[in-house]
Every structure is written in C-alpha cells, then in structure tokens.
Motif scaffolding. Structure first.
Motif, PDB file in Angstrom:
ATOM      1  N   UNK A 167       0.795  -1.223   0.000  1.00 51.61           N
ATOM      2  CA  UNK A 167       0.000   0.000   0.000  1.00 51.61           C
ATOM      3  C   UNK A 167       0.830   1.277   0.000  1.00 51.61           C
ATOM      4  N   UNK A 168       2.133   1.135   0.201  1.00 47.72           N
ATOM      5  CA  UNK A 168       3.020   2.287   0.067  1.00 47.72           C
ATOM      6  C   UNK A 168       4.431   1.788  -0.165  1.00 47.72           C
ATOM      7  N   UNK A 169       5.228   2.609  -0.818  1.00 44.95           N
ATOM      8  CA  UNK A 169       6.625   2.277  -1.099  1.00 44.95           C
ATOM      9  C   UNK A 169       7.455   3.542  -0.960  1.00 44.95           C
ATOM     10  N   UNK A 170       8.677   3.386  -0.446  1.00 45.54           N
ATOM     11  CA  UNK A 170       9.537   4.539  -0.163  1.00 45.54           C
ATOM     12  C   UNK A 170      10.968   4.281  -0.620  1.00 45.54           C
ATOM     13  N   UNK A 171      11.650   5.366  -0.926  1.00 47.13           N
ATOM     14  CA  UNK A 171      13.100   5.358  -0.950  1.00 47.13           C
ATOM     15  C   UNK A 171      13.570   6.643  -0.278  1.00 47.13           C
TER      16      UNK A 171
ATOM     17  N   UNK B 169       5.394   6.774  -2.388  1.00 45.77           N
ATOM     18  CA  UNK B 169       4.399   6.445  -3.406  1.00 45.77           C
ATOM     19  C   UNK B 169       3.309   5.622  -2.738  1.00 45.77           C
ATOM     20  N   UNK B 170       2.067   5.932  -3.043  1.00 45.51           N
ATOM     21  CA  UNK B 170       0.947   5.195  -2.468  1.00 45.51           C
ATOM     22  C   UNK B 170      -0.298   5.452  -3.307  1.00 45.51           C
ATOM     23  N   UNK B 171      -1.329   4.697  -3.018  1.00 55.05           N
ATOM     24  CA  UNK B 171      -2.628   4.913  -3.650  1.00 55.05           C
ATOM     25  C   UNK B 171      -3.651   5.184  -2.549  1.00 55.05           C
ATOM     26  N   UNK B 172      -4.386   6.269  -2.707  1.00 55.06           N
ATOM     27  CA  UNK B 172      -5.454   6.563  -1.751  1.00 55.06           C
ATOM     28  C   UNK B 172      -6.494   7.424  -2.441  1.00 55.06           C
ATOM     29  N   UNK B 173      -7.704   6.983  -2.362  1.00 54.97           N
ATOM     30  CA  UNK B 173      -8.810   7.730  -2.950  1.00 54.97           C
ATOM     31  C   UNK B 173      -9.131   8.903  -2.033  1.00 54.97           C
ATOM     32  N   UNK B 174      -8.818  10.124  -2.467  1.00 51.58           N
ATOM     33  CA  UNK B 174      -9.073  11.287  -1.628  1.00 51.58           C
ATOM     34  C   UNK B 174     -10.332  12.026  -2.057  1.00 51.58           C
ATOM     35  N   UNK B 175     -11.233  11.310  -2.725  1.00 52.78           N
ATOM     36  CA  UNK B 175     -12.530  11.884  -3.063  1.00 52.78           C
ATOM     37  C   UNK B 175     -13.307  12.134  -1.772  1.00 52.78           C
TER      38      UNK B 175
END
Length: 909
Positions: free
Chosen positions: A713-717, A730-736
């Motif tokens: 659900x999230x990735x970082x460097x 980086x991530x995915x989240x519906x901010x509607x």
C-alpha cells in the motif's frame, strides 16, 4: 535674696491658680493688655492656660476638656505648639487655630489607627471623582473614534513569499476572493443562523452586551456550549480594523468605544452586512459571497438554511471547523476531527434557531444530512507546487511565531523561505516523468487510479527544506503529500533500529532481566543474526514472544526467503542490504522497542499520531507513518554525523521593513559521530550492492534504504549524500470527499509491475532528481566510520537428524556464507489473501501492518535475462521466473513480509 532665688508669691493654692488662669473675678489682677502671656522671669512657669485667649478668657469648657487638651499637646506640659507672634519676642503667646487641609488624610484630631480610616466625605469624593474622570475619558474617546468603512476593510494587503535566493515566489493574501454584496442579497437564513450562534441580543443591544460577556464566562467555566462574549458589532469592528491587529489593551479599549459608537449610529442592517462581508470563512474566502462560492459553488443569495448553518459554523474558526481540514497547521485539525466538530456545531446552530423562534421545527426536520461541500479551491497563483510551498510556509509561521492565522490572512508580511526554485522544479519534473511513462489510468483503471507521489529534500547542515513535491497541482489535489499523509514507511525504519543498537547496545542475555546501560553490549555491523524465514521472535530472556491471545509471532521475509542455511546466520550489514526482516525484528527486540522509538525521535521524527505504538515486534519494520519531510530530516541527521536540525521552511519574516522573526538555529547532538557514521556506512552498502542499486549516482557516495509496506500500500526510498537528504513516497489513496473511509489501496499491478517496491518508482524518481539537483555541486565524501562495538553471533551447524533451533548470539566473529535457499511459493496458510482484512484487536490492525504478502524481488533482470547479483539496475523490477543467482531475475529481495501464526500477520517491511 537674689532675684533668681525669690519664691513666687503664694496665691491660695492650685484652685486659685486655676481661677486666675480662667480669668474669673477673684480679686486677682488681670494681665496687662500688652502682656505676652509669659512671666517676667524666664524661669517662672507660665500660668495654666495663659495666653489661650484674649483678655484671659477661659479656653476650655471644664476640667475634663482641659485634661484632653493637655493630652493632645495644647498645654505647656504636652506637645509644643508652634510659636505665635504676640508682638513681644520669643515667648509663648496666643495660639491661632490650625489651618484646614484640602484633603484631611491622615485625619487630624485622630490618633492611632483612626487617623488612617478615611471619612465618608473623602470616600464619596473619590468615587465621584473617579467615575467623573471615566466619563470624561469615555466622552473624549467616543468623540474621537471613527466608524469603520466596509469598503476599506476589503483592502487587505498581500503577503509576499520569496525563494531562498531572494527572488519573489508569489504575492498572495489581500487581493483575493472578496466581493461585497448588499444586505438584501444576504439570505435571511444566514442572518438568523449567525444571530442564534453568535449574538442572540444583536437586534436589541447597543454594540456591546455585558450580560453576554458574563454569560459566556459562566458557560465556559461550566464547560458547556457557549456563544462568544463579543457581539456581532464588536466582531465586525475587529474585522474591519485592518490598520491595527495587535493584541493589546489599548486596541481592545479603542474597539470597545468604536463598537458602542457603531451600535448607536449605524443601522443594524448595515452592521450585519458589514460583518458578513468582512468575516473570514477559510479557503481564502473573505465575505459571504466568496464563502458561498468556495464551499458550495453558488451565490450567497441561493444558499439554503442548512448551508447557511455550515457557513455560520466555520465563522467560529475555519482551521478547526472547515471539514476539509488543515493538518499542516495543526495535526488536530485533520479532516476527520474537523468534520466531527463541524457536524456537531452545524446541528447545534439549527437547533438554536428553532429554540430562538427563527426557524420552524418542521423546517428543521428537512435538514438531517450534512450539506455536501465543494472541494477547496485556491487562487490561480497557487497552482502547481506553489500552493503546497505557501501552505507549508504559512503553517510554519503560525506554529513558530507570534503571528496568528488571522493576522497572516490580513497580509502585509514579507516571508523569506528556504525553498530552492531550481530544486523544486527538478523534483516535480522527475515525478512527472515517472508518472507519464508508467501510470496510465485509462489503460489500467483498476490499478493506476489514485496514485500519489510525495517528496522532500532537506539540507543536513541546517535542516532547511529545499524542495518538496506535494502532488499534481495544489488547486486540484489538496493534500500536501510532502507532509503527513498516513502512508507507512516500511523498511526505511530499519536504520533507526541499527542506530539504537549502536547507541544503546543489546541486552546481555546472561544478565538480569532489568539491566542498566552498562550491562548492555554495543554491537558491530558484522554481528550475526538469523536470516531464517518464519523466525520465532524471542524476548531478551529467550522466551518466544506471544500476543495477548498467546499466539507466537513468526516473522517472515520477503518472498518467504531464508538466508544462509544451514546456520541461517547473516550479519547486520548484509541483512540491511537485502532488507531481511527476521534479523532486524529480532534486533529490535534485543535492543528494546522503547529505545528504537527513542532513536527515531532523536533522529528527528515526531512523537505524535504518526508514530505507531512500540508494542509489537513489527514496530521495527516501519508501521509508523511520518511525513516525507520528517523522513528526509531524520536521515539528514545521519548525513550530518549525528547532528540533528528540525526541518524548517522560513528563514525570516518582515513587516513594514522591520524584521519581526528570524529562524533560530537549534542543532542537537542526537547521536555520536561514531554511531551516525557507522549507520551511514551500512546504508551505503544498500545502494552500492543491495536493494537500492537503482539510486546509485555515478561518482558520488550515496546512502539510503528502500521500504515497502504490508499489502503493497506504500513504497519509499529515502537516501542522502553529504549535501542533501531526500525522501520519496508512493501510495494509492482515494481522496474523493465522498469516500468517507479514505483507505489506502493496494499497488499490485500498478504501473504495469507485479508489485511496487521502494527500489522501483520511488528510487527511480530519487535518482533522476538528485542527479540534477546536485549537478555542478562539489563531490563530497562521507566520514570514515570509526570501529564500533563487538561482533556477536555464532553459526551453529545442526546435525541432519537435529531439529532446527535458533542458536543464541555469541561474541565469536564469523563470516556468513551468502547463500540463499531457493524461494518457494507460499501456501495459503503461509500467505493470506492480500485483500483479507484483520480484526481491530489483532497486531498492527489500524496501522495496515497485519497480514503477510509474497513480497517480491527488486532489481532483477527482465524475464528471460540473467538476474541476481549480475543483473543490471534496469529492467523488470520483479525479475524473471527462474531461481538462483543467474537463472532468472530474483536479484535482491526488498521488504519481506511477516506472518503471524494465526489469522493476522506481521509487517511486510
């Protein structure tokens, strides 16, 4: 007989003397007319009462009075009276009455404490004089103050923001979003809502309401719901007085008289219109018309009673009542908390209108659902990254200076920021490149929608935030992705575990349960830990860690990978390089999760809602969710050899040419250079040889760490050079806004990749940005680390018939064999479905750290190409299907997953 020895003539005793003194006819001669009242002989005593009155008249009414006079000093034996001019020299003569004082205080004729008790005449005079003076001052003040002009109130000044190089970034604030409308165009429902919420006596009071102020104080003391103590008139005066926003007594005093004058001379309709046209409603909206457009996308005259109640709600303070939230100003002003506050007050205002007779109960029943709001809109000047930068700078000003949010909104400040114009543009370009080439919502609508990136760069020497990436556009995406978003950081947390081990040491398992720091063992990066998959995590005393239900924790690695059989021993450098979960979870337990948390805070993370509870072993795998800014700042502490500076965005603030604020330098010694430099040395291995190879910068030393969280659900460097520390998320989240839960979404298949790792898109963005940001900068090297600690751990080769047991660490140094066991496909019992959710009572629930996933392989070659150690950085991130070092693309493994022996799991990095 000589003159001075002559006896005085006998005159019949004391009675005769008294009669003679009183001047009564007793056969004695009266004193001559020109007598001074003194005997001819300087040694002869004066007759009793002599000289008290002309012609020898009796000065007292009797013996008692004479005695009182004697006690008070009126006779020769008491106090000396001042000499009087009897025309005959220095002798005692006739006494004159005491001169009357204008203020008889201390009181004459009184002795002891009675002298200090004022008379009623004095008290009355003082009271009359005091109130008379107040009336005079009030009259003068009332005559001198001027009634404010609504048109003048609309002329707020700009705030001018500057880049770090001194060039102007944007001028914004005063010119924006205000349109004065007539009283007739303001809905009656809006007027009623404001009166019921703010000032029930508005239509009757004269500008101020003493009873309202007292009532507000009483309700506040009781802890109940309360109106403000100020009237609508006072609030209008306050909003309109842009020339003076200081919080001083003189200002309040002046506003009081302006309010009285306005209340007596200005019609109520004009006051109401003036207030609603000058008030700030949040979202950069001044006045009811701008607020109606910002919140509902319509004109003010078209608002319904429910919408009016919402606008009356945000008048109490948009920071805490705008449902959109302002977490950059205060974490407590997040969307969820603000929405709850707004709903509660919105409903209360509607109920108050019914109670006050301003709305029918039947009308109130129509409005049971909270009104639907427009997304926040910004000035066109704040599009792109500018809006995020301004938002960050504004939050800094409000949280770190004496300048209030309202004062800042009124404008007139010159704000000098730390933002590097070129770096901001290059970071945005690097993100746009990856997004354009890989994220295709039309092609993969189920996988590539709602993808978000965030980023921040911090100067290790100062803490200055030099660049951020907040999102695609501040006027379209309203959450600043560089700030706290809730995205967990995964294995990028492991360096804090290592720093805690270098700083505090591990518990000596041969010692007592409660040990002092002196009884701990400082360890070396070559110390050996188990790289076994599904490792039983143990407490310091050797017992297996279990949860509240008695279930054992089995820590899995990414791809269910075990390292270096049959001993499974792996040193901490290699374990960091390959992001081996089992080794670092056990290390965190040996150090103590409390000390791991303390090390993260020392490095620069905040102990707030973004910090997960240090109660489960998975804490060491990054269940916390700090911002990109904080992660870049924390890694900057390692880059600066242990010196920590809080990230900041404003260097100086000026008002009318005067500097009113300058950022103070507060450098802390978070870690010793020995600790910090050894952490850096280990993290260099990650980039040079491990999961972070795609972030390598030719010719420059780079240290960093990849991270991927459970459920993908999230990735970082996060990585750094000596000059600059940068974090990419980086991530995915519906901010509607219609999505009430706003949950993070999985990234399996996003961007055409089987799984998103920190080594894929985040590391690619980091590489592209940093190579440009450091272009032309001198090449610097990290300090050579001094040797630290002891090597612990010893491989034990089990016999073929022996059941595999985990050996205890020892102090015998060994070199592990970097041989990996073949990866296997996890069974359903090993790896629950990624969509499976855990119960709230399970470990990590609420932090998205429960469950387990396959993990994946980073930096492998494309399918069908050589992989493993010899594979190039480019290519398919998940590699091919083969096993081994050269038969496919397993390559380096990143961010393995944990598994809990039960329905829930540990942390997937």
């Amino acid at each position: 007989m000589s003159e001075h020895r002559r006896k005085p003539p006998q005159g019949g005793g004391r009675a005769a003397a008294r009669r003679g003194a009183s001047g009564t006819p007793s056969g004695r001669r009266a004193a001559p007319r020109d007598a001074t009242g003194s005997p001819s002989s300087p040694h002869a005593p004066a007759p009793y009462g002599a000289g008290a009155s002309e012609g020898g008249g009796r000065p007292y009414g009797g013996r008692a009075e004479a005695r009182r006079a004697a006690r008070n000093g009126s006779v020769g034996g008491g106090r000396r009276r001042p000499p009087v001019d009897g025309g005959g020299g220095r002798g005692r003569g006739r006494a004159h009455p005491a001169k009357k004082r204008f203020i008889d205080y201390p009181r004459a004729g009184r002795s002891g404490a009675r002298r200090w008790i004022p008379s009623w005449r004095l008290v009355t005079s003082l009271v009359i004089g005091f109130f008379g003076s107040l009336l005079a001052v009030a009259g003068i003040a009332y005559a001198l103050v001027e009634v404010p002009n609504v048109a003048d109130a609309a002329k707020a000044q700009n705030n001018v923001y500057y880049w770090a190089d001194g060039s102007q970034m944007v001028a914004t604030g005063g010119e924006t979003n205000r349109q004065i409308i007539k009283y007739e165009d303001i809905p009656e429902a809006m007027r009623n809502a404001v009166i019921s919420a703010e000032n029930k006596t508005f239509e009757k009071d004269k500008g101020v309401d003493p009873m309202g102020i007292a009532r507000a104080m009483v309700n506040m003391a009781k802890g109940g719901q309360t109106q403000g103590g100020s009237t609508i008139t006072q609030q209008y005066v306050k909003n309109a007085r842009l020339d003076d926003q200081s919080q001083t007594f003189s200002r309040k005093f002046k506003e009081l008289f302006i309010s009285i004058k306005v209340g007596r001379t200005v019609p109520k309709e004009d006051i109401m219109a003036g207030y609603l046209n000058t008030a700030y409603y949040g979202r950069n909206a001044y006045g009811i018309q701008a607020a109606a457009r910002a919140y509902f996308g319509k004109d003010a005259q078209d608002l319904d009673p429910s919408q009016c109640a919402l606008l009356a709600t945000v008048l109490k303070g948009a920071t805490y009542y705008d449902p959109a939230g302002y977490p950059e100003i205060d974490p407590a002003a997040n969307q969820k908390a603000n929405t709850e506050r707004a709903k509660k007050r919105w409903a209360w205002i509607l109920d108050e209108e019914v109670k006050d007779g301003r709305m029918e109960a039947s009308e109130r029943e129509k409005y049971t659902e909270f009104p639907k709001l427009e997304n926040p809109r910004s000035n066109v000047k704040l599009s792109g990254q500018i809006g995020y930068l301004v938002s960050l700078a504004k939050a800094y000003v409000i949280n770190n200076t004496n300048i209030t949010s309202q004062q800042l909104e009124q404008g007139g400040y010159e704000i000098h920021t730390t933002f590097d114009k070129k770096k901001v543009a290059k970071l945005e370009k690097a993100v746009q490149k990856v997004r354009k080439e890989n994220i295709k919502p039309k092609l993969r609508p189920e996988k590539d929608t709602h993808v978000q990136f965030g980023g921040a760069s911090v100067n290790p020497k100062t803490g200055a935030i030099e660049a951020i990436y907040g999102g695609e556009d501040a006027t379209k995406h309203f959450t600043n992705n560089a700030d706290t978003t809730g995205a967990q950081v995964g294995s990028t947390y492991k360096p804090f575990v290592l720093a805690a081990a270098f700083k505090n040491g591990i518990r000596d398992k041969t010692g007592p349960a409660e040990q002092s720091d002196a009884q701990r063992i400082i360890i070396n990066p070559k110390s050996l830990y188990s790289g076994k998959n599904k490792l039983k995590i143990k407490n310091y005393d050797g017992t297996v860690w279990t949860d509240k239900d008695g279930k054992e924790w089995l820590q899995a690695n990414d791809g269910q990978q075990s390292y270096n059989p049959p001993s499974y021993r792996i040193d901490l450098r290699e374990a960091m390089r390959e992001s081996v979960n089992s080794a670092y979870v056990q290390l965190g337990m040996d150090v103590g999760l409390d000390k791991v948390k303390a090390a993260a805070i020392d490095a620069g993370l905040k102990d707030d809602n973004s910090m997960a509870g240090a109660t489960y072993p998975s804490f060491s795998l990054g269940t916390s969710s700090p911002s990109a800014i904080r992660m870049a700042g924390a890694y900057a502490t390692f880059a600066a050899s242990g010196k920590q500076n809080d990230p900041f965005s404003v260097t100086e603030i000026e008002e009318k040419g005067d500097t009113v604020y300058r950022h103070p330098t507060k450098t802390k010694a978070a870690f010793s250079p020995e600790v910090a430099n050894n952490v850096t040395d280990v993290l260099r291995t990650v980039v040079d040889e491990g999961t972070g190879k795609s972030a390598r910068l030719p010719g420059r030393q780079v240290a960093g760490k990849t991270g991927t969280t459970d459920g993908n659900k999230s990735a970082w460097f996060v990585g750094y050079t000596p000059q600059l520390s940068t974090a990419i998320s980086m991530y995915r989240m519906d901010d509607d806004e219609s999505n009430k839960k706003r949950q993070f979404l999985e990234m399996f298949g996003t961007g055409g990749q089987q799984k998103i790792h920190g080594a894929s898109f985040p590391a690619e963005i980091w590489h592209d940005y940093m190579s440009q940001a450091l272009k032309g900068e001198p090449v610097l090297t990290f300090p050579t680390p001094e040797p630290i600690g002891k090597i612990v751990g010893q491989p034990v080769i089990p016999k073929p018939t022996q059941t595999e047991e985990e050996p205890e660490p020892s102090t015998t140094p060994t070199t592990p064999t970097p041989t990996k066991s073949p990866s296997k496909t996890p069974t359903p019992s090993d790896s629950p479905d990624p969509t499976e959710t855990c119960k709230e009572s399970d470990p990590g629930c609420g932090d998205d750290d429960g469950g387990v996933t396959d993990g994946g392989n980073d930096n492998g070659g494309a399918i069908g190409e050589p992989g493993g150690e010899t594979s190039p950085p480019a290519g398919d991130a998940n590699g091919g299907n083969g096993n081994g070092n050269n038969n496919g693309g397993n390559g380096h493994n990143d961010n393995g997953g944990g598994i809990f022996a039960g329905p829930t799991g540990g942390e997937d990095d």
